[in-house]
Motif scaffolding. Sequence first.
Motif, short mmCIF file in Angstrom:
data_model
loop_
_atom_site.label_atom_id
_atom_site.label_comp_id
_atom_site.label_asym_id
_atom_site.label_seq_id
_atom_site.Cartn_x
_atom_site.Cartn_y
_atom_site.Cartn_z
N GLN A 105 99.91 74.11 43.74
CA GLN A 105 98.92 74.21 42.67
C GLN A 105 97.52 74.46 43.23
OE1 GLN A 105 99.27 74.37 39.47
NE2 GLN A 105 101.29 73.56 39.01
N LEU A 106 97.19 73.81 44.33
CA LEU A 106 95.87 74.00 44.93
C LEU A 106 95.70 75.43 45.44
CD1 LEU A 106 93.15 72.95 45.90
CD2 LEU A 106 94.27 72.17 48.00
N ARG A 109 95.08 77.70 42.54
CA ARG A 109 93.72 77.55 42.01
C ARG A 109 92.70 78.27 42.89
NH1 ARG A 109 95.35 72.19 40.94
NH2 ARG A 109 94.27 71.41 42.78
N GLU A 110 92.95 78.28 44.21
CA GLU A 110 92.01 78.89 45.14
C GLU A 110 92.23 80.40 45.30
OE1 GLU A 110 91.88 76.83 48.85
OE2 GLU A 110 91.00 75.02 47.97
N ASP A 115 100.10 86.50 41.55
CA ASP A 115 100.69 86.23 40.24
C ASP A 115 102.05 86.94 40.16
OD1 ASP A 115 101.37 85.98 37.58
OD2 ASP A 115 99.70 87.20 36.83
N SER A 139 100.80 77.29 36.68
CA SER A 139 99.51 76.93 37.27
C SER A 139 98.69 76.05 36.33
CB SER A 139 98.72 78.19 37.62
OG SER A 139 97.40 77.86 37.99
N ASP A 140 98.10 75.01 36.89
CA ASP A 140 97.23 74.12 36.12
C ASP A 140 95.97 74.85 35.65
OD1 ASP A 140 98.92 71.99 36.48
OD2 ASP A 140 97.89 71.27 38.29
N SER A 141 95.56 75.87 36.38
CA SER A 141 94.27 76.51 36.11
C SER A 141 94.35 77.64 35.08
CB SER A 141 93.67 77.06 37.40
OG SER A 141 94.55 77.99 38.00
N ASP A 142 95.41 78.47 35.13
CA ASP A 142 95.45 79.62 34.22
C ASP A 142 96.78 79.83 33.51
OD1 ASP A 142 97.08 80.61 36.22
OD2 ASP A 142 95.59 81.99 37.03
N TYR A 146 103.04 81.44 39.97
CA TYR A 146 102.77 82.04 41.28
C TYR A 146 103.92 81.79 42.27
CZ TYR A 146 97.98 82.65 39.64
OH TYR A 146 96.87 83.04 38.93
N LYS A 225 91.36 62.77 38.30
CA LYS A 225 91.86 64.06 38.75
C LYS A 225 91.58 64.34 40.23
CE LYS A 225 91.90 66.43 34.29
NZ LYS A 225 91.42 67.60 33.50
#
Length: 435
Positions: A105-106, A109-110, A115, A139-142, A146, A225
């Motif tokens: 996940q990290l 995000r980075e 994708d 993904s937590d962000s979008d 991935y 978080k």
Amino acid sequence: MMSNKYQKSLLGMLVLTLLIISACGSNRTDVPKQVTLKVLTDHKYGFDNNFSTMFKLKHPHIELEVIELPFDYNLTRGQQVEQRMKFIDEQRPDLIVFANDQDYQLAAREGKLLDLDIHIKNSEFKLGQISHIVESLTSDSDGKIYGLAPFFETNVLYYNIDLFQQFGIDPPHHKMTWKEIIQLAKQFPNKGSETERIYGISGFPSAADLFFHIGAAEGLSLFDKKAQNLHVNTKEWEKVFHTTTDAIRSNAMDITPSDEFVEDKFIEGRAAMKIDAPWLSSSLELSRKNRKKFEWGFVTLPTSEAYPDSSAHIQPMDITTIYSASKHVDEAWTFIQFVNSTEFAKVNAHYTSLKIPTLPQTINKQDAERSSAYYMLKAGKEGKTALWRNWPGSFHLSFFELFNAQTQQVLEGKITSDEALHQIQAEGQKLLTTK
């Protein structure tokens, strides 16, 4: 001396032959170009054993250069993550195989990962067939995907069928809550000597293990978080604490420290239930000749009324991803497709190990009814921080020691639950700050 007619004929055959050879050479598009993919993974030996051999047999034109990601036990969790993310950018690999979804996940995000949504849509792979873990891969962000995971891990609730029949108690079923399981355990007699008595449920090394199992099922968070602040002294955790101490006081639970060498009470036939990994099935079969024979089965892990269909214990394994700057995207996707294929899963369909194939259609008909429990719950994001494997640095051991010491004082009547939780919060925050 050759006649002109013969010479012309021979020359024509030679020209035709050259044209055929030339045409064959120019149309040899079926011969793939040799490519070397750089792969980063946590365990090179495990990767080679699980993936490399089969993949090379299927795709001999693709070589795999496998490099291990760094892991320094002397660093804090934050420092470890920083080191690993920096190493990824330095190596500029084609594939990255993550052992856990936190690092995955990290990295997503980075912006370090490609994708896969378009590749998945253009392939025969269907996300619906891995619905039980797709939440962890999103993904937590979008909200994009991935990576894909050929394996996942979870625990199940084993039960001794014979003991339930002997005492006339209804056996457990799928998706029971922890309160229901504890009530079930209390129905078994708790009298007798330590070497002969029956336990309702076994397998917990300490009060902390039971406490955080219940908290995870309830979807509770232990940290904020950024994992910088502890949140254990809350009304929700207080309810879990009371449930835990009540279960231990009932004497229906077998709490045996993991550093004590004792026989497994469930395998001995002296515990009605136990939470464990799929490998226990193999142990039960292998020990048939040396133990009291009994029939056994298993159901899903206990859940909660708030989250009856998910579990934080379900963890995707070997998450296969493509580095965002890879120069061999097509070949890297070929690898991901292969290790997440039905063909690969059927060869690796070992339901008695820690790893469970992600694709449920690979279950043998003979094992289908029993093994379906692995796929019945979905991977839930709620409650993940209640599980020690997701905790920062070496916080786990110190915090467990603190928690168990305070809980023991409550069980002995020396302090109240409120006092214990207050102390755990205060001292635990200090431990978290230094890890």
